[in-house]
Write an enzyme that holds these catalytic residues in place. Sequence first.
Site: not given
Ligand SMILES: Nc1ncnc2c1ncn2[C@@H]1O[C@H](COP(=O)(O)OP(=O)(O)OP(=O)(O)O)[C@@H](O)[C@H]1O
Ligand SMILES: Cc1ncc(CO)c(N)n1
Length: 266
Positions: A175, A207, A209-212
């Site tokens: 990502k 942002t 929880g975006t990955g979750c």
């Molecule tokens: N500022 C942003 N604008 C648009 N899309 C974004 C932005 N930040 C993240 N994304 C999208 O959100 C999704 C999750 O990506 P990200 O790399 O943020 O995950 P993450 O770091 O695992 O998240 P987290 O650890 O907060 O749960 C991807 O599809 C990414 O392209």
């Molecule tokens: C419980 C939990 N899972 C995943 C993440 C990563 O976003 C977080 N901050 N907290």
Amino acid sequence: MSVAKALTIAGSDSGGGAGIQADLKTFQELGAYGMSVITAITAQNTTGVHGVYPVQKQGIKDQLDAIGKDLPPQALKTGMLGSAEVIETIAEKIAHYQWPHVVVDPVMVAKGGAKLLQADAVQAIMDHLLPVATVVTPNIPEAEVLANMSITSLEDRKRAAEQIASYGVEVVIIKGGHDDSATAIDLIYTNGQFEQLEGKRYSTNNTHGTGCTFSAAITAQLAKGSSITEAVKVAKQFIELAIKEDLHIGSGHGPTNHWAYRKAYV
Ligand SMILES: Nc1ncnc2c1ncn2[C@@H]1O[C@H](COP(=O)(O)OP(=O)(O)OP(=O)(O)O)[C@@H](O)[C@H]1O
Ligand SMILES: Cc1ncc(CO)c(N)n1
């Protein structure tokens, strides 16, 4: 009527923006029946992680068996897992129940910097979880750890994806949230082929929880019978709208808006 059932195996975020709470909200929004196996309780809000309370191994096993014996999911995702021991237990149960469509979000560190995975557990993800996984969705720092290399360009990301795929997972999505490019590009690697999913990048602090949320959306779509390609496209739209229409709650890294997609499409 056949009901799509999706399972999340992850940690609880008391603040509701990440972890189990983000996953269940996303499943519900996309029309999949959500179930959960909780691996740890975190005392967490938009300012950070203030405590971590792991669930004991037997408690995790019992939750997995309760689901395995009665409510088999059509797809599942993993999030915060904590330790190598927990990862091995989960991988064994996935193989035992032959659960299909396993999406692994290899959560390592929360946005504020709190560690959510022990250092020796990374090897367990590679040795035990990725061989039973369908999709893995690392962010760039997680991909660097899994592939054991630094990533500063798209070419690096491609090499890292190939390395991660060699651990036995079908699809690798690295990502682009942590990238500094003008757009948010997610790199997808399947069967020797690369594809880029590009979306608008929004300038926001919200942002958490975006990955979750992204991996949960993929899981919900897979549970409903979508192909992986279609599921990932919907997930990208879902997370883009959730970031675009952020909620502005809390004083730190705020959550995304899990109902923005429904307002736009449903
Ligand atoms: N500022 C942003 N604008 C648009 N899309 C974004 C932005 N930040 C993240 N994304 C999208 O959100 C999704 C999750 O990506 P990200 O790399 O943020 O995950 P993450 O770091 O695992 O998240 P987290 O650890 O907060 O749960 C991807 O599809 C990414 O392209
Ligand atoms: C419980 C939990 N899972 C995943 C993440 C990563 O976003 C977080 N901050 N907290």
